[in-house]
Design an enzyme around this catalytic site. Structure first.
Site, PDB file in Angstrom:
ATOM      1  N   ASP A 274      -4.771  22.050   9.211  1.00  0.00           N
ATOM      2  CA  ASP A 274      -5.119  20.988   8.265  1.00  0.00           C
ATOM      3  C   ASP A 274      -5.914  21.509   7.068  1.00  0.00           C
ATOM      4  O   ASP A 274      -6.244  22.686   6.995  1.00  0.00           O
ATOM      5  CB  ASP A 274      -5.918  19.904   9.013  1.00  0.00           C
ATOM      6  CG  ASP A 274      -5.392  18.525   8.693  1.00  0.00           C
ATOM      7  OD1 ASP A 274      -5.229  18.242   7.506  1.00  0.00           O
ATOM      8  OD2 ASP A 274      -5.154  17.748   9.632  1.00  0.00           O
TER       9      ASP A 274
ATOM     10  N   ASN B 258       0.855  -1.195   0.000  1.00  0.00           N
ATOM     11  CA  ASN B 258       0.000   0.000   0.000  1.00  0.00           C
ATOM     12  C   ASN B 258       0.887   1.239   0.000  1.00  0.00           C
ATOM     13  O   ASN B 258       1.936   1.256   0.633  1.00  0.00           O
ATOM     14  CB  ASN B 258      -0.902   0.039   1.232  1.00  0.00           C
ATOM     15  CG  ASN B 258      -1.863   1.214   1.148  1.00  0.00           C
ATOM     16  OD1 ASN B 258      -2.792   1.201   0.340  1.00  0.00           O
ATOM     17  ND2 ASN B 258      -1.619   2.262   1.915  1.00  0.00           N
TER      18      ASN B 258
ATOM     19  N   TYR C 132       0.496  10.369   4.286  1.00  0.00           N
ATOM     20  CA  TYR C 132       0.108  10.726   5.653  1.00  0.00           C
ATOM     21  C   TYR C 132       1.194  11.630   6.223  1.00  0.00           C
ATOM     22  O   TYR C 132       2.379  11.283   6.159  1.00  0.00           O
ATOM     23  CB  TYR C 132      -0.013   9.490   6.552  1.00  0.00           C
ATOM     24  CG  TYR C 132      -0.541   8.239   5.858  1.00  0.00           C
ATOM     25  CD1 TYR C 132      -1.873   8.147   5.456  1.00  0.00           C
ATOM     26  CD2 TYR C 132       0.309   7.164   5.607  1.00  0.00           C
ATOM     27  CE1 TYR C 132      -2.344   7.003   4.819  1.00  0.00           C
ATOM     28  CE2 TYR C 132      -0.157   6.018   4.979  1.00  0.00           C
ATOM     29  CZ  TYR C 132      -1.478   5.940   4.580  1.00  0.00           C
ATOM     30  OH  TYR C 132      -1.932   4.809   3.950  1.00  0.00           O
ATOM     31  N   ARG C 133       0.791  12.754   6.799  1.00  0.00           N
ATOM     32  CA  ARG C 133       1.786  13.684   7.327  1.00  0.00           C
ATOM     33  C   ARG C 133       2.613  13.034   8.441  1.00  0.00           C
ATOM     34  O   ARG C 133       2.123  12.106   9.122  1.00  0.00           O
ATOM     35  CB  ARG C 133       1.101  14.928   7.876  1.00  0.00           C
ATOM     36  CG  ARG C 133       0.375  14.651   9.185  1.00  0.00           C
ATOM     37  CD  ARG C 133      -0.150  15.929   9.810  1.00  0.00           C
ATOM     38  NE  ARG C 133      -0.681  15.696  11.116  1.00  0.00           N
ATOM     39  CZ  ARG C 133      -1.919  15.973  11.492  1.00  0.00           C
ATOM     40  NH1 ARG C 133      -2.788  16.488  10.646  1.00  0.00           N
ATOM     41  NH2 ARG C 133      -2.303  15.743  12.732  1.00  0.00           N
TER      42      ARG C 133
ATOM     43  N   GLU D 150      -1.420   0.966  -5.435  1.00  0.00           N
ATOM     44  CA  GLU D 150      -1.464   2.312  -6.037  1.00  0.00           C
ATOM     45  C   GLU D 150      -0.474   2.439  -7.189  1.00  0.00           C
ATOM     46  O   GLU D 150      -0.651   3.262  -8.083  1.00  0.00           O
ATOM     47  CB  GLU D 150      -1.138   3.378  -4.973  1.00  0.00           C
ATOM     48  CG  GLU D 150      -2.277   3.732  -4.031  1.00  0.00           C
ATOM     49  CD  GLU D 150      -2.514   2.729  -2.920  1.00  0.00           C
ATOM     50  OE1 GLU D 150      -1.719   1.768  -2.770  1.00  0.00           O
ATOM     51  OE2 GLU D 150      -3.517   2.889  -2.195  1.00  0.00           O
TER      52      GLU D 150
ATOM     53  N   TRP E 283      -1.556   8.202  10.009  1.00  0.00           N
ATOM     54  CA  TRP E 283      -2.583   7.579   9.162  1.00  0.00           C
ATOM     55  C   TRP E 283      -3.862   7.491   9.955  1.00  0.00           C
ATOM     56  O   TRP E 283      -3.899   6.983  11.078  1.00  0.00           O
ATOM     57  CB  TRP E 283      -2.135   6.214   8.634  1.00  0.00           C
ATOM     58  CG  TRP E 283      -1.476   5.273   9.588  1.00  0.00           C
ATOM     59  CD1 TRP E 283      -1.896   4.915  10.828  1.00  0.00           C
ATOM     60  CD2 TRP E 283      -0.247   4.576   9.370  1.00  0.00           C
ATOM     61  NE1 TRP E 283      -1.023   4.028  11.393  1.00  0.00           N
ATOM     62  CE2 TRP E 283      -0.009   3.785  10.517  1.00  0.00           C
ATOM     63  CE3 TRP E 283       0.658   4.504   8.302  1.00  0.00           C
ATOM     64  CZ2 TRP E 283       1.107   2.966  10.636  1.00  0.00           C
ATOM     65  CZ3 TRP E 283       1.760   3.693   8.420  1.00  0.00           C
ATOM     66  CH2 TRP E 283       1.971   2.936   9.581  1.00  0.00           C
TER      67      TRP E 283
END
Ligand code: FMN
Length: 586
Positions: free
Chosen positions: A265, A151, A155-156, A216, A169
């Site tokens: 965000d 995967n 994610y920051r 992906e 995540w």
């Protein structure tokens, strides 16, 4: 750009001004960044044109049409048809990632392990004043399920020290799912590799809501029409894109959590500090002269809006595959992607709009959608004025409203509890045979608006108001109030509705007093972010009353209400002074 800038807030302020320029402004390369010898690239995906270029096309619709063609092949009739189909059928999987040797992997030109690892030498940004620290904002995070299925997600990652970061995540995402699956099967840790600055199709694919278990990198290969070249990591059993600029290798312990955040965000608000896994870095590999790819998120529009629009376009054929009644859909920026979906449909049978809403609320990351609006196929879902007029003309109160409960995006702050809550569907399609039609209504006469305006002007609690459209059957009144206590918004909306039985407004949207009621984009952004449908949207004597103000604990909101993101005046002033030297036109 050769001017010296700090990665602490200053790059954000410059990039934010660019992102807010018409069309998204320019991509920015900062070559002289305080505290690091590595340049920073930002806003690389931040325009319609650059987003299309990143995916190797002039127009994203071409890729969408390609996907549509591949998934809607006609059944073969003859052997010749069958043979002709093979290349098309193989297109999604024709370009699986391919392995290359470390010799052909620029991302391993420099290899640092153990005590030599020091991510503090990277130009990691502190994006906003109240952020909990510096964050890696555009990482492609590689994990594998215990069964070896790869995967990639974005994610920051908050910098904790020279060799560890947070790993943010959300619980609903596939990275988190792999993590929990490793834990469930008794593993103590899960290996993770993070590639920063990959080829654009791979960066995009990391953000794309691919179905669980689908790699992906197949999407990236399909977009590129060439495989993604991968190299084996040096210290973990994972592979990363060989052309990446920088790679961090390491692991997360399944039992270890640490507080990360807050972080300004993409909702335009700070997401609160919370406990997330810790990423321990065992190796940092990189090009000899890498470029650090970053982004900032905040009040829309920002760079991620263009990435989200690309996702919207590319995933339309996939949504249509299971819901063929969908004609088109749009995720307006103001809805920050998870708060609002407008979908046009071809309706054939009663309650089909409700069926479609349920289907969307069950479809992958679309299930986070807080509000879904359905309109008939003739309405252009990208023309928001036309959509608003259709809604206000076709709305039947309460007949058009469908209340539901379900999962919400982890970033939603309006629901009393995190991660789940209420949702609202609004069916603005015209009723067909078998559906209940509301009695016909006329648009109110002009005099009704004049009377409405004079009443509102006299109300001390009202700071501004606006009626965007007059020639609709259910006019919308946007009203900003000086909220002093619990329940003020609905109380004032009821007063307006009560004094105004024959008056103009049928839908009353109440905002906090700092919002100008005629700034429609801001008003919508507030509405989508701040409204918990079950608590905040009520109907009263044929009117719809919506409370989009900041909620208080006494109003049943048991968790802290987040602050809006604002840059500090000092940094704004500093960048004002630097602006001419930067040579940018925002
Ligand atoms: C700039 C950017 C930052 C993001 N940050 C996060 C994040 O910190 N946590 C998260 O769960 N999703 C984040 N997302 C959204 C995910 O990347 C996206 O939902 C993706 O599809 C997740 O992949 P997955 O389902 O394979 O885990 C971000 C997206 C973008 C464009």
């Amino acid at each position: 750009m050769k001017e010296r800038v700090s990665p602490i807030l200053e790059i954000t302020e410059i990039a934010d001004r660019m992102s807010k320029a018409p069309g998204g402004g320019k991509a920015l390369l900062f070559e002289n960044v305080e505290g690091s010898s590595i340049p920073v690239l930002i806003n690389a995906f931040g325009s319609k044109r650059r987003m299309a270029m990143a995916l190797g096309t002039d127009d994203l619709e071409t890729i969408a049409a390609d996907i549509e063609k591949t998934i809607h092949l006609k059944p073969p009739v003859s052997l010749a048809d069958k043979i002709a189909m093979i290349p098309e059928l193989l297109r999604f999987t024709r370009f699986p990632p391919k392995m290359v040797s470390p010799r052909n992997a620029p991302c391993q030109e420099v290899v640092l392990t153990g005590a030599d690892v020091d991510i503090c030498k990277l130009p990691i940004l502190k994006c906003w004043p109240d952020d909990g620290g510096r964050f890696i904002t555009m990482p492609c995070v590689f994990t594998k399920s215990p069964d070896g299925v790869r995967n990639v997600g974005m994610y920051r990652m908050q910098e904790f020290n020279r060799n560890s970061t947070g790993m943010h995540w959300h619980i609903h995402k596939d990275g988190a799912s792999n993590y929990h699956e490793h834990a469930r099967r008794g593993a103590e840790k899960m290996e993770v590799a993070v590639a920063i600055g990959c080829d654009p199709a791979t960066v995009f694919a990391a953000t794309a809501p691919m179905p669980h278990g689908v790699d992906e990198l197949l999407l990236a290969g399909f977009i590129r029409e060439a495989p993604v070249a991968l190299v084996k990591c040096k210290t973990v059993d994972l592979e990363v894109p060989a052309t990446a600029e920088i790679v961090l290798e390491g692991y997360v312990n399944v039992k270890e959590r640490r507080v990360e955040g807050p972080f300004g965000d993409h909702t335009g608000y700070y997401s609160p500090a919370d406990e997330y896994p810790v990423f321990h870095i065992t190796a940092m590999t990189r090009r000899k002269d890498p470029i650090y790819l970053a982004t900032i998120v905040g009040k829309p529009p920002m760079e991620d809006c263009y990435m989200g629009k690309a996702t919207e376009r590319l995933f339309l054929p996939l949504l249509r595959m299971v819901n063929p009644e969908i004609v088109d859909y749009s995720l307006p920026w103001e809805g920050v992607f998870h708060n609002c979906v407008i979908v046009s449909m071809r309706k054939r049978y009663p309650m089909q709009a409700q069926r479609l809403m349920s289907a969307l609320w069950g479809a992958g990351q679309m299930s986070f959608a807080k509000m879904i609006l359905t309109v008939d196929e003739g309405v252009d879902v990208h023309d928001y004025k036309a959509v608003a007029k259709t809604l206000l003309n076709n709305l039947s109160i309460p007949g058009s409203l469908i209340h539901a409960q379900g999962v919400l995006d982890a970033l939603d702050h309006s629901a009393p509890r995190p991660l789940s809550g209420s949702k609202l569907g609004i069916d603005a399609t015209i009723p067909i045979a078998g559906e209940e039609a509301a009695p016909p209504r006329q648009a109110p006469p002009k005099e009704a608006f004049i009377a409405e305006f004079s009443r509102l002007g006299a109300m001390g609690e009202v700071s501004s108001f606006s009626i965007p459209f007059t020639e609709v059957t259910n006019p919308l009144l946007i009203v900003s109030i000086r909220k002093k206590g619990a329940g003020d918004a609905h109380r004032i909306a009821r007063t307006i509705a009560g004094e105004d039985k024959e008056g103009a407004a049928r839908v009353i949207l109440v905002l906090d007093g700092d919002v100008c009621a005629s700034e429609y984009s801001t008003a919508l952004w507030k509405f989508f972010n701040n409204t918990d449908p079950a608590r905040d949207i009520v109907h009263h004597e044929g009117r719809l009353l919506i409370d989009a103000t900041r909620k208080l604990p006494e109003e049943g909101h048991g968790r802290p209400w987040p602050e809006e993101i604002e840059m500090s005046p000092e940094v704004k002033k500093k960048i004002d002074g630097l602006w001419a030297a930067l040579g940018l036109q925002a």
